[in-house]
Design a protein around this motif. Structure first.
Motif, PDB file in Angstrom:
ATOM      1  N   VAL A  45       0.847  -1.187   0.000  1.00 11.47           N
ATOM      2  CA  VAL A  45       0.000   0.000   0.000  1.00 11.47           C
ATOM      3  C   VAL A  45       0.885   1.241   0.000  1.00 11.47           C
ATOM      4  O   VAL A  45       1.709   1.422   0.893  1.00 11.47           O
ATOM      5  N   GLN A  46       0.700   2.082  -0.999  1.00 13.12           N
ATOM      6  CA  GLN A  46       1.459   3.328  -1.119  1.00 13.12           C
ATOM      7  C   GLN A  46       0.462   4.473  -1.235  1.00 13.12           C
ATOM      8  O   GLN A  46       0.349   5.127  -2.263  1.00 13.12           O
ATOM      9  N   CYS A  47      -0.232   4.732  -0.121  1.00 15.65           N
ATOM     10  CA  CYS A  47      -1.367   5.635  -0.178  1.00 15.65           C
ATOM     11  C   CYS A  47      -1.871   5.909   1.228  1.00 15.65           C
ATOM     12  O   CYS A  47      -1.727   5.070   2.122  1.00 15.65           O
ATOM     13  N   GLY A  48      -2.505   7.075   1.422  1.00 14.09           N
ATOM     14  CA  GLY A  48      -3.171   7.361   2.683  1.00 14.09           C
ATOM     15  C   GLY A  48      -4.531   6.696   2.794  1.00 14.09           C
ATOM     16  O   GLY A  48      -5.107   6.642   3.876  1.00 14.09           O
ATOM     17  N   SER A 105      -9.550   0.096   1.977  1.00 15.60           N
ATOM     18  CA  SER A 105      -8.396  -0.798   1.927  1.00 15.60           C
ATOM     19  C   SER A 105      -7.867  -0.778   0.504  1.00 15.60           C
ATOM     20  O   SER A 105      -8.488  -1.356  -0.402  1.00 15.60           O
ATOM     21  N   ARG A 106      -6.729  -0.112   0.279  1.00 14.46           N
ATOM     22  CA  ARG A 106      -6.188  -0.086  -1.072  1.00 14.46           C
ATOM     23  C   ARG A 106      -5.838  -1.486  -1.565  1.00 14.46           C
ATOM     24  O   ARG A 106      -5.907  -1.768  -2.764  1.00 14.46           O
ATOM     25  N   PHE A 205      -5.474   8.944   9.317  1.00 12.82           N
ATOM     26  CA  PHE A 205      -6.763   8.602   8.725  1.00 12.82           C
ATOM     27  C   PHE A 205      -7.274   7.317   9.378  1.00 12.82           C
ATOM     28  O   PHE A 205      -6.641   6.251   9.236  1.00 12.82           O
ATOM     29  N   PRO A 206      -8.399   7.346  10.080  1.00 13.42           N
ATOM     30  CA  PRO A 206      -8.904   6.146  10.747  1.00 13.42           C
ATOM     31  C   PRO A 206      -9.446   5.117   9.768  1.00 13.42           C
ATOM     32  O   PRO A 206     -10.118   5.471   8.794  1.00 13.42           O
ATOM     33  N   ARG A 207      -9.150   3.861  10.026  1.00 10.69           N
ATOM     34  CA  ARG A 207      -9.698   2.761   9.245  1.00 10.69           C
ATOM     35  C   ARG A 207     -10.651   1.965  10.147  1.00 10.69           C
ATOM     36  O   ARG A 207     -11.121   2.475  11.154  1.00 10.69           O
ATOM     37  N   ALA A 208     -10.936   0.727   9.813  1.00 10.02           N
ATOM     38  CA  ALA A 208     -11.911  -0.039  10.586  1.00 10.02           C
ATOM     39  C   ALA A 208     -11.423  -0.318  12.000  1.00 10.02           C
ATOM     40  O   ALA A 208     -12.112  -0.033  12.982  1.00 10.02           O
ATOM     41  N   VAL A 213      -1.301   6.209   9.027  1.00 14.38           N
ATOM     42  CA  VAL A 213      -0.570   7.430   9.335  1.00 14.38           C
ATOM     43  C   VAL A 213       0.594   7.552   8.361  1.00 14.38           C
ATOM     44  O   VAL A 213       1.088   6.554   7.831  1.00 14.38           O
ATOM     45  N   GLY A 214       1.016   8.776   8.128  1.00 16.67           N
ATOM     46  CA  GLY A 214       2.137   8.959   7.229  1.00 16.67           C
ATOM     47  C   GLY A 214       2.496  10.417   7.097  1.00 16.67           C
ATOM     48  O   GLY A 214       1.907  11.291   7.738  1.00 16.67           O
TER      49      GLY A 214
END
Length: 369
Positions: A45-48, A105-106, A205-208, A213-214
């Motif tokens: 994964v290369q993304c927020g 989810s990327r 950025f909150p996920r499930a 973070v980044g």
């Protein structure tokens, strides 16, 4: 020598831009192959992993029919709906405003988009990379060679297709790192400015069940590293241990005048279509990919010039992206010194930061546009 496989359209890169391009080309009747060098689509994964809602995207780009056709987010990949965005100044002042979207989810998102392209009739081949493109010929890392009437470069900011055909848009390459932490979890996304990411930005950025973070910076300060900056940010915000780190690049700059070079078309990050004031690239990747694939199919099927792609993407995307690049270039001066940045954020206020995230001039600076 083995026989050359011939296609109407070869799409390089199975991210959102490439998968949408392959799907649109296949649905348009073109014999299409979608190539990706990764062993697993969507990983690493290369993304927020944040995407705005279709309604919010319509507030950025005035192209409702295109958004309805191309910006269909796979529901099964959505991890958490979000309602707010907060911009945090170097000294912790928080500016909060509504922003409807979701984290995805990327890893699943990219797979779902590639599967849709396959379902439309495109052939998906991976892991196989591209070493060179010359006119209608695509050389692969496994020694095979393909030929196509149209080649779509959706292979990211360091595009092999772009290097092969001499497509070098003006941009600044931000060095990015993303990772996972355990929390906190809520319905808002946070973006941080100042010393936590010098001349760049950081995010949570909150996920499930965890959070993405980044941070991204133009250059890493001497004596440190991206990993150290991320650890420092996580400690400063009490985010807990950082794991699953991934590094990549994001191109920030004005949109090019043309995304057509000979028989090659470009979409997504390869085309320099990242939104300069918020760093988002998934929506513009999907929209530009769809337009590129549709233009390729029209060219193959009816002989419509490939320049038709330039007409389409410029009508839909160019003006907001160009304006955002101007705003970002003006704001960059303030990012070099935390006191100036904090004063600037306080001066434009919540309304100004909201406007910038939406690719517009802050109301108090509108006379500069």
């Amino acid at each position: 020598m083995s026989p050359v496989d011939r296609y109407d359209v070869v799409v390089v890169g199975a991210g959102p831009a490439g998968s949408l391009a392959a799907r649109a080309a296949a649905e348009g009747g073109a014999r299409t192959v979608l190539l990706d060098h990764r062993r697993e689509i969507g990983h690493p994964v290369q993304c927020g992993e944040f995407v705005p809602s279709p309604r919010e995207l319509g507030n950025l780009f005035d192209c409702p029919e295109l958004i309805r056709a191309a910006y269909d987010l796979p529901e099964t990949t959505v991890l958490r709906a979000t309602r707010w965005m907060t911009c945090v100044s170097p000294y912790g002042h928080r500016y909060r405003f509504p922003l409807e979207g979701a984290t995805v989810s990327r890893r699943a998102f990219d797979k779902a988009l590639a599967a849709r392209a396959e379902g439309a009739g495109a052939e998906l081949r991976f892991p196989v990379g591209v070493t060179r493109v010359a006119d209608d010929t695509v050389d692969l890392t496994d020694g095979e060679r393909l030929q196509a009437a149209v080649i779509i470069g959706a292979d990211g900011p360091t595009s092999t297709v772009g290097h092969s055909v001499g497509f070098h848009p003006a941009r600044t390459m931000f060095r990015m790192i993303t990772a996972t932490v355990d929390g906190p979890l809520d319905d808002g996304i946070d973006v941080f400015f100042g010393h936590v990411a010098p001349r760049g930005y950081a995010w949570r950025f909150p996920r499930a069940l965890d959070a993405n973070v980044g941070l991204g910076v133009v250059r890493v300060p001497p004596g440190t590293s991206l990993g150290h900056l991320l650890d420092r940010f996580a400690a400063h915000e009490h985010l807990g241990p950082v794991r699953d780190r991934t590094c990549w690049w994001v191109p920030i700059g004005p949109p090019p005048e043309s995304l057509v070079v000979g028989r090659a078309l470009f979409a997504g990050d390869a085309a320099n279509l990242v939104m300069a004031t918020n760093g988002g690239g998934i929506p513009t990747a999907m929209l530009s990919g769809w337009l590129a694939g549709a233009a390729a199919a029209r060219h193959v099927r009816s002989g419509v010039p490939l320049a038709d792609y330039d007409v389409a993407w410029r009508r839909a995307l160019y003006a907001p992206l160009a304006r955002a690049a101007e705003v970002q270039r003006s704001a960059d001066l303030a990012t070099r010194w935390d006191p100036l940045l904090a004063m600037g954020m306080r001066y434009i206020g919540t309304a100004g930061l909201d406007a910038m995230m939406r690719l517009r001039w802050p109301p108090r600076l509108r006379g500069a546009s």
